[in-house]
Design a protein around this motif. Sequence first.
Motif, PDB file in Angstrom:
ATOM      1  N   TRP A 121       1.129  -1.303  -0.221  1.00  0.00           N
ATOM      2  CA  TRP A 121      -0.119  -0.404  -0.246  1.00  0.00           C
ATOM      3  C   TRP A 121       0.952   1.274   0.082  1.00  0.00           C
ATOM      4  CZ3 TRP A 121      -1.354   5.082   2.657  1.00  0.00           C
ATOM      5  CH2 TRP A 121      -1.963   5.163   2.566  1.00  0.00           C
ATOM      6  N   LEU A 122       1.963   1.304   0.357  1.00  0.00           N
ATOM      7  CA  LEU A 122       3.160   2.659   0.810  1.00  0.00           C
ATOM      8  C   LEU A 122       3.623   2.756  -0.368  1.00  0.00           C
ATOM      9  CD1 LEU A 122       4.442   1.990   4.424  1.00  0.00           C
ATOM     10  CD2 LEU A 122       3.400   4.524   3.411  1.00  0.00           C
ATOM     11  N   ALA A 123       3.852   1.810  -1.289  1.00  0.00           N
ATOM     12  CA  ALA A 123       4.504   1.866  -2.341  1.00  0.00           C
ATOM     13  C   ALA A 123       3.731   2.754  -3.126  1.00  0.00           C
ATOM     14  CB  ALA A 123       5.049   0.656  -2.996  1.00  0.00           C
ATOM     15  N   TRP A 124       2.578   2.053  -3.178  1.00  0.00           N
ATOM     16  CA  TRP A 124       1.544   2.979  -4.628  1.00  0.00           C
ATOM     17  C   TRP A 124       1.272   3.951  -3.959  1.00  0.00           C
ATOM     18  CZ3 TRP A 124      -0.197   1.033  -8.892  1.00  0.00           C
ATOM     19  CH2 TRP A 124      -0.237  -0.640  -9.568  1.00  0.00           C
ATOM     20  N   ARG A 125       1.114   4.119  -2.908  1.00  0.00           N
ATOM     21  CA  ARG A 125       0.765   5.719  -2.291  1.00  0.00           C
ATOM     22  C   ARG A 125       1.641   7.017  -2.485  1.00  0.00           C
ATOM     23  NH1 ARG A 125      -2.750   9.758  -1.270  1.00  0.00           N
ATOM     24  NH2 ARG A 125      -2.429  10.943  -0.024  1.00  0.00           N
ATOM     25  N   VAL A 126       2.942   6.332  -2.170  1.00  0.00           N
ATOM     26  CA  VAL A 126       4.036   7.106  -2.324  1.00  0.00           C
ATOM     27  C   VAL A 126       4.519   7.395  -3.941  1.00  0.00           C
ATOM     28  CG1 VAL A 126       6.169   7.275  -2.131  1.00  0.00           C
ATOM     29  CG2 VAL A 126       5.307   6.672  -0.148  1.00  0.00           C
ATOM     30  N   ALA A 127       4.750   6.812  -4.619  1.00  0.00           N
ATOM     31  CA  ALA A 127       4.236   6.150  -6.012  1.00  0.00           C
ATOM     32  C   ALA A 127       3.758   7.884  -6.918  1.00  0.00           C
ATOM     33  CB  ALA A 127       4.259   5.181  -6.894  1.00  0.00           C
ATOM     34  N   ASP A 128       2.095   7.537  -5.548  1.00  0.00           N
ATOM     35  CA  ASP A 128       1.343   8.564  -6.625  1.00  0.00           C
ATOM     36  C   ASP A 128       1.503  10.135  -6.321  1.00  0.00           C
ATOM     37  OD1 ASP A 128      -0.813   9.379  -7.399  1.00  0.00           O
ATOM     38  OD2 ASP A 128      -2.319   9.192  -6.049  1.00  0.00           O
ATOM     39  N   GLU A 129       2.475  10.421  -4.691  1.00  0.00           N
ATOM     40  CA  GLU A 129       2.547  10.846  -3.932  1.00  0.00           C
ATOM     41  C   GLU A 129       4.437  11.724  -5.295  1.00  0.00           C
ATOM     42  OE1 GLU A 129       3.275  11.118  -0.079  1.00  0.00           O
ATOM     43  OE2 GLU A 129       1.514  10.722   0.091  1.00  0.00           O
ATOM     44  N   MET A 130       5.591  11.279  -5.566  1.00  0.00           N
ATOM     45  CA  MET A 130       6.126  11.345  -6.353  1.00  0.00           C
ATOM     46  C   MET A 130       6.434  11.219  -7.690  1.00  0.00           C
ATOM     47  SD  MET A 130       9.371   9.228  -3.795  1.00  0.00           S
ATOM     48  CE  MET A 130      10.064   9.640  -5.184  1.00  0.00           C
ATOM     49  N   ASP A 131       4.563  11.201  -8.010  1.00  0.00           N
ATOM     50  CA  ASP A 131       4.160  11.594  -9.306  1.00  0.00           C
ATOM     51  C   ASP A 131       5.121  10.348 -10.220  1.00  0.00           C
ATOM     52  OD1 ASP A 131       2.766  12.630 -11.332  1.00  0.00           O
ATOM     53  OD2 ASP A 131       3.609  13.936 -11.973  1.00  0.00           O
ATOM     54  N   VAL A 132       5.295   8.922  -9.823  1.00  0.00           N
ATOM     55  CA  VAL A 132       7.151   8.188 -10.589  1.00  0.00           C
ATOM     56  C   VAL A 132       5.679   7.004 -10.865  1.00  0.00           C
ATOM     57  CG1 VAL A 132       7.795   9.203 -10.101  1.00  0.00           C
ATOM     58  CG2 VAL A 132       7.211   7.710  -8.393  1.00  0.00           C
ATOM     59  N   ASN A 133       6.043   6.239 -11.400  1.00  0.00           N
ATOM     60  CA  ASN A 133       5.548   4.859 -11.913  1.00  0.00           C
ATOM     61  C   ASN A 133       5.475   3.714 -10.471  1.00  0.00           C
ATOM     62  OD1 ASN A 133       3.942   5.592 -13.908  1.00  0.00           O
ATOM     63  ND2 ASN A 133       5.678   5.323 -14.735  1.00  0.00           N
ATOM     64  N   VAL A 134       5.281   2.946  -9.907  1.00  0.00           N
ATOM     65  CA  VAL A 134       5.307   1.516  -9.053  1.00  0.00           C
ATOM     66  C   VAL A 134       5.711   0.512 -10.075  1.00  0.00           C
ATOM     67  CG1 VAL A 134       4.787   0.028  -7.359  1.00  0.00           C
ATOM     68  CG2 VAL A 134       3.204   2.024  -7.857  1.00  0.00           C
ATOM     69  N   GLY A 135       7.130   0.184  -9.541  1.00  0.00           N
ATOM     70  CA  GLY A 135       7.917  -0.635 -10.816  1.00  0.00           C
ATOM     71  C   GLY A 135       8.759  -0.379 -11.366  1.00  0.00           C
ATOM     72  N   HIS A 136       8.993   1.277 -10.921  1.00  0.00           N
ATOM     73  CA  HIS A 136      10.308   2.115 -12.123  1.00  0.00           C
ATOM     74  C   HIS A 136      10.899   2.993 -10.808  1.00  0.00           C
ATOM     75  CE1 HIS A 136       9.119   1.199 -15.706  1.00  0.00           C
ATOM     76  NE2 HIS A 136       8.009   1.464 -15.213  1.00  0.00           N
ATOM     77  N   GLU A 137      10.856   3.686 -10.222  1.00  0.00           N
ATOM     78  CA  GLU A 137      11.105   4.749  -9.439  1.00  0.00           C
ATOM     79  C   GLU A 137      11.132   4.190  -8.176  1.00  0.00           C
ATOM     80  OE1 GLU A 137      11.264   6.781 -13.246  1.00  0.00           O
ATOM     81  OE2 GLU A 137       9.774   5.639 -11.661  1.00  0.00           O
ATOM     82  N   VAL A 138       9.326   3.649  -7.951  1.00  0.00           N
ATOM     83  CA  VAL A 138       9.413   3.344  -6.579  1.00  0.00           C
ATOM     84  C   VAL A 138       8.821   1.783  -6.650  1.00  0.00           C
ATOM     85  CG1 VAL A 138       7.806   3.654  -3.847  1.00  0.00           C
ATOM     86  CG2 VAL A 138       8.657   5.732  -5.771  1.00  0.00           C
ATOM     87  N   GLY A 139       9.226   1.251  -5.939  1.00  0.00           N
ATOM     88  CA  GLY A 139       8.722  -0.611  -5.720  1.00  0.00           C
ATOM     89  C   GLY A 139       8.590  -0.534  -3.879  1.00  0.00           C
ATOM     90  N   TYR A 140       8.225  -2.521  -4.582  1.00  0.00           N
ATOM     91  CA  TYR A 140       8.040  -2.872  -3.026  1.00  0.00           C
ATOM     92  C   TYR A 140       8.361  -4.594  -3.177  1.00  0.00           C
ATOM     93  CZ  TYR A 140       4.001  -4.912  -5.607  1.00  0.00           C
ATOM     94  OH  TYR A 140       2.684  -5.684  -6.327  1.00  0.00           O
ATOM     95  N   PHE A 141       8.982  -5.110  -1.861  1.00  0.00           N
ATOM     96  CA  PHE A 141       9.726  -6.367  -2.263  1.00  0.00           C
ATOM     97  C   PHE A 141       9.450  -7.270  -1.012  1.00  0.00           C
ATOM     98  CE2 PHE A 141      14.125  -9.178  -2.880  1.00  0.00           C
ATOM     99  CZ  PHE A 141      12.683 -10.099  -3.079  1.00  0.00           C
TER     100      PHE A 141
END
Length: 476
Positions: A121-141
């Motif tokens: 959830w945090l990865a999706w939320r933070v990617a939205d706030e940073m205006d980037v894509n999940v799996g690229h600049e922000v991701g989760y493992f």
Amino acid sequence: MEALALPPEIHRTTEVLDPSDGDEGETLVCTEDFEVNPFDGLPYSSRYYKLTKEREELPVWQVKYTFMESLLHNQIVIVAGDAKTGKSSQIPQWCAEYCLSNRYQHGVVVCTQVHKRTAVWLAWRVADEMDVNVGHEVGYFIPFESCCTAETILRYCTDDVLQREMMSVPLLNYYGVIILDDVHERTVPTDALLALLKVVLVSRPELRLVILTAPHMSSKLQNYYGSVPIIRVQSKHRTEVVYTCGIQKDHFLSALRLLFEIHHAKEKGDIVIFLACEQEIEKAYQIIKREESNLNPDLGELIPIPLYPTRKDFIPKPKQDKQKCCKKYRRKVLLTTSFGESLVWIKNVTFVIDVGVERRKVYNPRIRADSVIMQPISKSRAEMHNQILGMSSSGKLFCLYPEEFTYKEMKPHLPAKIQESNLTSLVLFLKRMDIAGLGHCDFLSRPGNDNAAILQVLYALLVFKDEFCCYSQCWF
């Protein structure tokens, strides 16, 4: 832009906008109309500015400058804050800015979570706030699922995943900032990371360690790590707490009865119920779904959402009926256990129901089996349940126990998991770490006498086994 170290992609963007390369008037219009995101080199979207205004209202934003200064001049920074103040979403973004300013020469950012659902959830939320894509600049493992690439600059993962990563890369050279979140949960992997990173920091002076925890843990952590800065964050609002006159004979039925009373009172707002165990979550979900048809339709719809801290659960999605959504009020009811407050991310929570007890597994090393006990929650846990309503100015916490129960029956803090769990996997992990010279840990809380003795015996047997294997190979 000169204050931050820019990746090659961003340098190419600034070269395109260089006035010497083309018409000066057109270039000025482009630079004034578009502010470039330093993480991907693309212009910010309109949603970014909307979310930025929401972020600036979070309590943690009041300490941003203090945190960045502390991170710049200290190897370890402790942030002790109330729940729902924005620590888990904002501080990793600020750490990403810090790594960006260093041109990622020391590594990227990783942030651990206790629960898999929270990491995703945090990865999706933070990617939205940073205006980037999940799996690229922000991701989760998380276990059995990875959504990261070599270009990921901010990773969210569970604490056990980062622990396993140390088995292959003991010094975690890929990371420049390591964030340990929810340290107050005192899981076995988190306590192991606290001890091992204490050694890693000596070998890597450029590495930064950020610890996010509840206020009651700050002094213990400061004594453990020495003289390190502590930044405190407090909630905006204090909620109204309502206690019962006596101990409830059946806390489960009392919680459901109170739920339906709140719903019939027509007061708006979502509800969180802290139950004793995950079996009660499933039982409550079934009862609410069964009673839904008997409720007055004018009161709106009750939507139960089970949040299981220890298992991968399926969350039933509400029916996508747009006309029904417009005409009827929909109240979400989040069902979780006493240590599932980090799973609650709905902003519109107005009511919290706390049963005050929990079913807890405690490992008995003498019989090598888990015992399940029912006991009161701790005072610190009760306070965190109160902090769920920190963003609501009109929230109410209903405690299904009298106020004197808090002082007479509740302990200040419950023991760490390392003192109540089976440590076989930890022994194997430490034996693996001994290859890198990190096998001997100075734990924040040492295991109990029985557990510690068994830990030492198992560790000695593993060492003896290795020596025996060497002799066996010589004989054969």
